[in-house]
Write an enzyme that holds these catalytic residues in place. Structure first.
Site, PDB file in Angstrom:
ATOM      1  N   SER A  57      -2.337   0.450  -4.316  1.00 43.02           N
ATOM      2  CA  SER A  57      -2.904   1.612  -3.613  1.00 43.02           C
ATOM      3  C   SER A  57      -4.220   2.035  -4.236  1.00 43.02           C
ATOM      4  O   SER A  57      -4.336   2.109  -5.457  1.00 43.02           O
ATOM      5  CB  SER A  57      -1.927   2.791  -3.692  1.00 43.02           C
ATOM      6  OG  SER A  57      -2.577   3.978  -3.301  1.00 43.02           O
ATOM      7  N   ALA A  58      -5.192   2.363  -3.382  1.00 42.38           N
ATOM      8  CA  ALA A  58      -6.493   2.819  -3.866  1.00 42.38           C
ATOM      9  C   ALA A  58      -6.428   4.227  -4.441  1.00 42.38           C
ATOM     10  O   ALA A  58      -7.377   4.694  -5.066  1.00 42.38           O
ATOM     11  CB  ALA A  58      -7.493   2.799  -2.709  1.00 42.38           C
TER      12      ALA A  58
ATOM     13  N   LYS B 161     -10.945  -1.703  -1.568  1.00 42.80           N
ATOM     14  CA  LYS B 161     -10.655  -2.489  -0.380  1.00 42.80           C
ATOM     15  C   LYS B 161     -11.844  -2.303   0.562  1.00 42.80           C
ATOM     16  O   LYS B 161     -12.369  -1.195   0.614  1.00 42.80           O
ATOM     17  CB  LYS B 161      -9.385  -1.962   0.314  1.00 42.80           C
ATOM     18  CG  LYS B 161      -8.125  -2.021  -0.541  1.00 42.80           C
ATOM     19  CD  LYS B 161      -6.976  -1.253   0.117  1.00 42.80           C
ATOM     20  CE  LYS B 161      -5.790  -1.154  -0.825  1.00 42.80           C
ATOM     21  NZ  LYS B 161      -4.670  -0.358  -0.297  1.00 42.80           N
TER      22      LYS B 161
ATOM     23  N   ASP C  44       0.887  -1.153   0.000  1.00 41.99           N
ATOM     24  CA  ASP C  44       0.000   0.000   0.000  1.00 41.99           C
ATOM     25  C   ASP C  44       0.939   1.221   0.000  1.00 41.99           C
ATOM     26  O   ASP C  44       2.131   1.087   0.308  1.00 41.99           O
ATOM     27  CB  ASP C  44      -0.856  -0.046   1.281  1.00 41.99           C
ATOM     28  CG  ASP C  44      -1.690   1.193   1.448  1.00 41.99           C
ATOM     29  OD1 ASP C  44      -2.330   1.618   0.474  1.00 41.99           O
ATOM     30  OD2 ASP C  44      -1.695   1.759   2.568  1.00 41.99           O
ATOM     31  N   LEU C  45       0.424   2.380  -0.348  1.00 38.10           N
ATOM     32  CA  LEU C  45       1.288   3.566  -0.438  1.00 38.10           C
ATOM     33  C   LEU C  45       1.125   4.490   0.774  1.00 38.10           C
ATOM     34  O   LEU C  45       2.042   4.635   1.594  1.00 38.10           O
ATOM     35  CB  LEU C  45       0.961   4.316  -1.743  1.00 38.10           C
ATOM     36  CG  LEU C  45       1.749   5.583  -2.025  1.00 38.10           C
ATOM     37  CD1 LEU C  45       3.227   5.290  -2.226  1.00 38.10           C
ATOM     38  CD2 LEU C  45       1.191   6.275  -3.289  1.00 38.10           C
ATOM     39  N   ASP C  46      -0.086   5.083   0.894  1.00 34.35           N
ATOM     40  CA  ASP C  46      -0.346   6.049   1.967  1.00 34.35           C
ATOM     41  C   ASP C  46      -0.249   5.360   3.328  1.00 34.35           C
ATOM     42  O   ASP C  46      -0.995   4.421   3.610  1.00 34.35           O
ATOM     43  CB  ASP C  46      -1.758   6.642   1.812  1.00 34.35           C
ATOM     44  CG  ASP C  46      -1.947   7.402   0.502  1.00 34.35           C
ATOM     45  OD1 ASP C  46      -1.153   8.309   0.242  1.00 34.35           O
ATOM     46  OD2 ASP C  46      -2.880   7.080  -0.251  1.00 34.35           O
TER      47      ASP C  46
ATOM     48  N   THR D  44       1.339  10.406   3.646  1.00 32.94           N
ATOM     49  CA  THR D  44       0.400  11.305   2.967  1.00 32.94           C
ATOM     50  C   THR D  44      -0.936  11.416   3.701  1.00 32.94           C
ATOM     51  O   THR D  44      -1.738  12.289   3.371  1.00 32.94           O
ATOM     52  CB  THR D  44       0.115  10.814   1.532  1.00 32.94           C
ATOM     53  OG1 THR D  44       0.040   9.398   1.584  1.00 32.94           O
ATOM     54  CG2 THR D  44       1.155  11.260   0.555  1.00 32.94           C
TER      55      THR D  44
ATOM     56  N   LYS E  46      -9.022   5.809   6.104  1.00 31.28           N
ATOM     57  CA  LYS E  46      -7.772   5.188   5.633  1.00 31.28           C
ATOM     58  C   LYS E  46      -8.060   3.960   4.761  1.00 31.28           C
ATOM     59  O   LYS E  46      -8.817   3.083   5.164  1.00 31.28           O
ATOM     60  CB  LYS E  46      -6.882   4.816   6.819  1.00 31.28           C
ATOM     61  CG  LYS E  46      -6.262   6.041   7.453  1.00 31.28           C
ATOM     62  CD  LYS E  46      -5.168   5.680   8.433  1.00 31.28           C
ATOM     63  CE  LYS E  46      -4.549   6.978   8.968  1.00 31.28           C
ATOM     64  NZ  LYS E  46      -3.705   6.721  10.136  1.00 31.28           N
TER      65      LYS E  46
ATOM     66  N   GLU F 255       0.231  -3.237   4.735  1.00 35.07           N
ATOM     67  CA  GLU F 255      -0.939  -2.350   4.814  1.00 35.07           C
ATOM     68  C   GLU F 255      -1.045  -1.654   6.161  1.00 35.07           C
ATOM     69  O   GLU F 255      -0.676  -2.232   7.174  1.00 35.07           O
ATOM     70  CB  GLU F 255      -2.217  -3.205   4.670  1.00 35.07           C
ATOM     71  CG  GLU F 255      -2.925  -3.099   3.368  1.00 35.07           C
ATOM     72  CD  GLU F 255      -3.545  -1.750   3.077  1.00 35.07           C
ATOM     73  OE1 GLU F 255      -3.628  -0.904   3.971  1.00 35.07           O
ATOM     74  OE2 GLU F 255      -3.951  -1.547   1.932  1.00 35.07           O
ATOM     75  N   ASP F 256      -1.591  -0.432   6.157  1.00 29.71           N
ATOM     76  CA  ASP F 256      -1.819   0.255   7.435  1.00 29.71           C
ATOM     77  C   ASP F 256      -3.311   0.436   7.724  1.00 29.71           C
ATOM     78  O   ASP F 256      -3.660   1.030   8.741  1.00 29.71           O
ATOM     79  CB  ASP F 256      -1.153   1.640   7.441  1.00 29.71           C
ATOM     80  CG  ASP F 256      -1.843   2.605   6.496  1.00 29.71           C
ATOM     81  OD1 ASP F 256      -2.214   2.181   5.378  1.00 29.71           O
ATOM     82  OD2 ASP F 256      -2.036   3.766   6.865  1.00 29.71           O
TER      83      ASP F 256
HETATM   84  C1  G6P Z   1      -5.648   5.630  -0.057  1.00 27.90           C
HETATM   85  C2  G6P Z   1      -5.822   6.421   1.233  1.00 27.90           C
HETATM   86  C3  G6P Z   1      -7.238   6.899   1.385  1.00 27.90           C
HETATM   87  C4  G6P Z   1      -7.694   7.632   0.124  1.00 27.90           C
HETATM   88  C5  G6P Z   1      -7.587   6.708  -1.084  1.00 27.90           C
HETATM   89  C6  G6P Z   1      -7.996   7.385  -2.376  1.00 27.90           C
HETATM   90  O1  G6P Z   1      -6.206   4.378   0.121  1.00 27.90           O
HETATM   91  O2  G6P Z   1      -5.481   5.637   2.363  1.00 27.90           O
HETATM   92  O3  G6P Z   1      -7.316   7.746   2.516  1.00 27.90           O
HETATM   93  O4  G6P Z   1      -9.027   8.089   0.258  1.00 27.90           O
HETATM   94  O5  G6P Z   1      -6.232   6.273  -1.190  1.00 27.90           O
HETATM   95  O6  G6P Z   1      -7.072   8.392  -2.674  1.00 27.90           O
HETATM   96  P1  G6P Z   1      -7.194   9.451  -3.845  1.00 27.90           P
HETATM   97  O7  G6P Z   1      -5.816  10.057  -3.916  1.00 27.90           O
HETATM   98  O8  G6P Z   1      -7.556   8.714  -5.092  1.00 27.90           O
HETATM   99  O9  G6P Z   1      -8.257  10.422  -3.459  1.00 27.90           O
HETATM  100 MG    MG Z   2      -2.728   3.134   3.599  1.00 31.16          MG
END
Ligand code: G6P
Ligand code: MG
Length: 216
Positions: free
Chosen positions: A121-122, A152, A16-18, A24, A52, A176-177
């Protein structure tokens, strides 16, 4: 430890990224809070935990529920764009100093061992972040919010990651967090390492504070 043994022999790693590679989450929070305040209600850090790992539009639904507001689809599209424009403005200045402790080093360590690496990452903004952090060359496959149809906790994102790496889910590990992210990994039959406490992520196979712990 049995759990660390699994990590030692793994063939693919999906990140996962964030909140796993880069911090972020604070910028998402800043933008959502700004939106809530403009709409006339408070939005706390605790509220933000619920967002999240959750997609942009689902996040907005949660935010509006907290504020007790009901918006039309059209209005929702418009305010989601406002939030995203602020968020993109915040992350446009992001640089390598915002990589989480041990993140780059662990990616490099895995690559040297021959482990294949995917992003799962979403976020639809993954590309800007990865480019600004100068880590795109560390990934074999990038699956982000633009490539998935289900959010997810659906396992789709990580199954696409494993497929992209040409590996079976059982040969991979997910980092993942978010609770929803761990659910997604487990639902796909993938070993899940939670970046966070056992209290926050009781569903993870292994809990660590950050990727730096795995370099020790
Ligand atoms: C990640 C973050 C979420 C965020 C989602 C969509 O999963 O943890 O907090 O809402 O990405 O991000 P975006 O940049 O597409 O709005
Ligand atoms: Mg995350």
């Amino acid at each position: 430890m049995e759990n660390l043994k699994f990590l030692k022999d793994v063939k693919g790693a999906i990140f996962d990224l964030d909140g796993v590679i880069v911090d972020t989450a604070k910028y998402h929070y800043k933008a959502w809070k700004r939106l809530a305040n403009e709409l006339g209600f408070e939005f706390t850090e605790k509220d933000n935990e619920r967002l999240k790992g959750v997609s942009r539009f689902e996040s907005l639904d949660i935010l509006l529920e907290i504020g007790g507001l009901y918006f039309s689809e059209e209005l929702k599209q418009a305010v989601a764009k406002v939030k995203n424009d602020w968020y993109v403005q915040y992350i446009s200045a992001i640089n390598e100093s915002e990589l989480l402790k041990g993140a780059r080093e662990y990616l490099v360590f895995l690559r040297k061992k021959g482990v294949k690496i995917a992003l799962g990452s979403a976020s639809k903004n993954s590309k800007i972040i990865i480019d600004n952090l100068r880590i795109e060359n560390l990934f074999d496959v990038i699956i982000d919010g633009n490539k998935i149809t289900k959010s997810k906790p659906d396992p789709e994102i990580f199954l696409l990651g494993a497929k992209g790496l040409e590996l079976k889910p059982s040969e991979c590990v997910v980092f993942e967090d978010a609770y929803a992210g761990i659910e997604a990994a487990k639902g796909g039959g993938i070993y899940a390492v939670g970046i966070g406490s056992k209290d926050d992520l009781p569903n993870a196979d292994l809990n660590i504070k950050g990727l730096y712990e795995l370099l020790a």
